[in-house]
Motif scaffolding. Structure first.
Motif, PDB file in Angstrom:
ATOM      1  N   MET A 241      56.346  10.435  -6.714  1.00  0.00           N
ATOM      2  CA  MET A 241      55.478   9.742  -5.939  1.00  0.00           C
ATOM      3  C   MET A 241      54.448   9.093  -6.096  1.00  0.00           C
ATOM      4  O   MET A 241      54.155   8.364  -5.137  1.00  0.00           O
ATOM      5  N   ALA A 242      53.589   9.905  -7.075  1.00  0.00           N
ATOM      6  CA  ALA A 242      52.506   9.629  -6.731  1.00  0.00           C
ATOM      7  C   ALA A 242      52.604   8.097  -7.433  1.00  0.00           C
ATOM      8  O   ALA A 242      50.877   8.005  -7.659  1.00  0.00           O
ATOM      9  N   LEU A 243      52.964   8.202  -8.574  1.00  0.00           N
ATOM     10  CA  LEU A 243      52.859   6.690  -9.066  1.00  0.00           C
ATOM     11  C   LEU A 243      52.998   5.360  -8.750  1.00  0.00           C
ATOM     12  O   LEU A 243      52.211   4.251  -8.408  1.00  0.00           O
ATOM     13  N   GLY A 244      54.205   6.099  -7.060  1.00  0.00           N
ATOM     14  CA  GLY A 244      55.107   4.617  -6.553  1.00  0.00           C
ATOM     15  C   GLY A 244      53.106   4.102  -5.150  1.00  0.00           C
ATOM     16  O   GLY A 244      52.847   3.379  -4.681  1.00  0.00           O
ATOM     17  N   ASN A 245      52.086   5.340  -5.357  1.00  0.00           N
ATOM     18  CA  ASN A 245      50.860   5.117  -4.283  1.00  0.00           C
ATOM     19  C   ASN A 245      49.613   4.977  -4.364  1.00  0.00           C
ATOM     20  O   ASN A 245      49.152   5.150  -3.853  1.00  0.00           O
ATOM     21  N   GLY A 246      49.919   5.056  -6.126  1.00  0.00           N
ATOM     22  CA  GLY A 246      48.177   4.922  -6.715  1.00  0.00           C
ATOM     23  C   GLY A 246      47.474   6.292  -6.733  1.00  0.00           C
ATOM     24  O   GLY A 246      46.611   6.216  -6.781  1.00  0.00           O
TER      25      GLY A 246
END
Length: 311
Positions: A241-246
């Motif tokens: 999810m680090a990808l989705g929240n920058g």
């Protein structure tokens, strides 16, 4: 950072890119050892997107359309756990491939799914919504480079069982990717109680971190600023999810700068993260759709950066 399908802080938790931990009565078949993995295709996330848009990694995304767009939403409360959690995931289908990105429940605006269906991948890679961009990139890369041994992935079967049993088995597979010595601390970004349970069973100290805060199943305070905790850890275990929240690029750059191990466990962007092996990411546990929590039958996850003598 939150961990949707993988996260579960105390009474309000989730499990989107998160995992659980198994019963540890039996030792792992072998210790993880490095194996050849795909060479990093890009120097950064933005560079990877640029390569895709430039048709450097496969067919031109302007000629590919998303056939199906859908969301998967669930609420979970396991027996024996104090709290429950909710998951919501946006998924896009391109041919045989499905790309996914977890989102905060209810965060996707009305019409987002309709906007994706039938759209060219190139347009979605520049969509104003970050989850759409990530899911589109994941779908494209899954389409051109699926999780196979030829592409550096090692399959890890998940036996049939309850959601908690499968979550625990998946946690075991993730924790085996960590290479930490006695007394070394792991920063866990995206709290998943089953994953913390796996670390506790092995005597590995950890710092739980999740944007939502709260407490773990064991009453531990959950930090909310991952970057403020980076200097206190020896290795990082982070949700896709680090990808989705920058927050992925700062984590990757920190790992590159310090030489710390960065292990990613991912339902979000499972086909994206292997492109950064050797460029800050040291190992990936990839789980493309359909996820383990969707049914009780056997499944499979794919690991990069480790080898097993027997499966």
């Amino acid at each position: 950072m939150r961990a949707g399908i993988d996260a579960q802080p105390s009474s309000t938790t989730r499990d989107t890119d998160a995992i659980g931990s198994p019963s540890y009565g039996a030792p792992a078949a072998t210790s993880p050892v490095p194996v050849p993995a795909p060479a990093p295709a890009s120097a950064s996330y933005d560079d990877l997107v640029r390569q895709v848009l430039g048709a450097e990694l496969g067919p031109d995304p302007r000629g590919l359309r998303i056939a199906v767009a859908f969301t998967t939403s669930q609420a979970v409360r396991h027996d024996g756990r104090r709290g429950g959690y909710r998951n919501e995931v946006l998924s896009l289908r391109l041919g045989r491939a499905v790309g996914s990105c977890a989102v905060e429940p209810g965060a996707l605006p009305d019409g987002a799914v309709d906007d994706c269906a039938g759209a060219e991948v190139a347009r979605l890679l520049e969509h104003p919504l970050p989850p759409v961009r990530v899911a589109a990139l994941d779908a494209y890369l899954m389409h051109v480079r699926p999780h196979t041994p030829q592409n550096g992935a090692l399959p890890r079967p998940l036996p049939a069982g309850s959601s908690l049993e499968k979550s625990r088995e998946r946690a075991r597979a993730v924790v085996e990717l960590l290479d930490v010595g006695p007394g070394q601390t792991v920063l866990v970004i995206g709290v998943v109680n089953s994953l913390l349970e796996a670390l506790r069973s092995r005597g590995v100290p950890y710092i739980p971190c999740d944007l939502k805060g709260g407490t773990t199943e064991w009453g531990e305070q959950v930090a909310t600023d991952a970057h403020a905790e980076l200097d206190r850890c020896d290795a990082v275990l982070a949700s896709g999810m680090a990808l989705g929240n920058g927050s992925f690029e700062p984590l990757r750059e920190h790992a590159l700068r310090t030489g710390k191990q960065l292990v990613m466990f991912a339902q979000t962007g499972s086909a994206v993260l292997p492109y950064f092996l050797g460029a800050g990411v040291s190992a990936v546990c990839a789980e493309p759709y359909p996820f383990f929590w969707l049914d009780g039958g056997p499944g499979v996850i794919h690991r990069y950066g480790c080898a097993e003598a027997a499966l």
